[in-house]
Design an enzyme around this catalytic site. Structure first.
Site, PDB file in Angstrom:
ATOM      1  N   ASP A  68     -28.489  96.539  23.600  1.00  0.00           N
ATOM      2  CA  ASP A  68     -28.014  95.324  22.945  1.00  0.00           C
ATOM      3  C   ASP A  68     -27.342  95.693  21.626  1.00  0.00           C
ATOM      4  OD1 ASP A  68     -27.567  92.651  22.335  1.00  0.00           O
ATOM      5  OD2 ASP A  68     -29.601  92.309  21.599  1.00  0.00           O
ATOM      6  N   CYS A  80     -23.939  89.059  29.201  1.00  0.00           N
ATOM      7  CA  CYS A  80     -25.041  89.710  28.525  1.00  0.00           C
ATOM      8  C   CYS A  80     -25.970  88.569  28.104  1.00  0.00           C
ATOM      9  CB  CYS A  80     -24.552  90.569  27.354  1.00  0.00           C
ATOM     10  SG  CYS A  80     -23.430  89.747  26.209  1.00  0.00           S
TER      11      CYS A  80
END
Length: 175
Positions: A72, A104
């Site tokens: 991330d 995402c």
């Protein structure tokens, strides 16, 4: 569809390539999410975060799901970049005008950075690719990812695809 500060999914089109960038759906909204993907003609869904729903729900609807999770806020590893570009070459040659969806968690980092790479590989400068995506997804691409894109050396792997799909004029469009 979004649960955060983004106003829903974003369509990015450039030289015959179509992408749908979105945040991660929850299991509760999967029927609406699938309908949205189908309405946009998505043939593939790329998950670049940890899965939070069953891929079989999409596969049963004719949408291929590919998992390439990476850190991330980080840049994609070389293997993910290569597999992403290989997939795009195949999809846009096999099925011109199709849409590749990607998500995402928030739809602001990992997904937009891969779309930016595709735009760069099709001939767009990195600054223009970032601006182009941020016009639709405000806040997309953090400083670490921006630095990655700045130093990325495109090999124009998607240029033949964009020319084959009638995109040799250099025009672009976002809806």
């Amino acid at each position: 569809m979004s649960r955060g500060g983004i106003s829903g999914p974003s369509i990015v089109e450039f030289k015959g390539m179509r992408f749908l960038i979105t945040d991660r759906p929850t299991p509760a909204i999967m029927p609406q999410f699938i309908k949205q993907l189908k309405n946009h003609g998505a043939t593939d869904l790329i998950r670049v975060c940890e899965p939070s729903y069953e891929a079989s729900l999409l596969v049963n609807e004719g949408i291929k799901v590919t998992d390439w999770p990476f850190e991330d806020g980080g840049a994609p590893p070389p293997k993910v970049v290569q597999e992403w570009l290989d997939l795009l070459i195949g999809r846009f040659v096999e099925n011109p005008g199709c849409c590749v969806a990607i998500h995402c968690v928030a739809g602001l980092g990992r997904a937009p950075v891969l779309v930016a790479l595709a735009l760069m590989e099709a001939g767009m400068k990195y600054e223009d690719a970032v601006k182009f995506i941020r016009e639709k997804r405000r806040g997309a691409i953090n400083s670490k990812q921006l630095n990655f894109l700045e130093h990325y050396k495109p090999k124009k792997r998607l240029k033949p695809v964009s020319q084959q799909n009638g995109g040799s004029t250099g025009g672009c469009c976002m809806q």
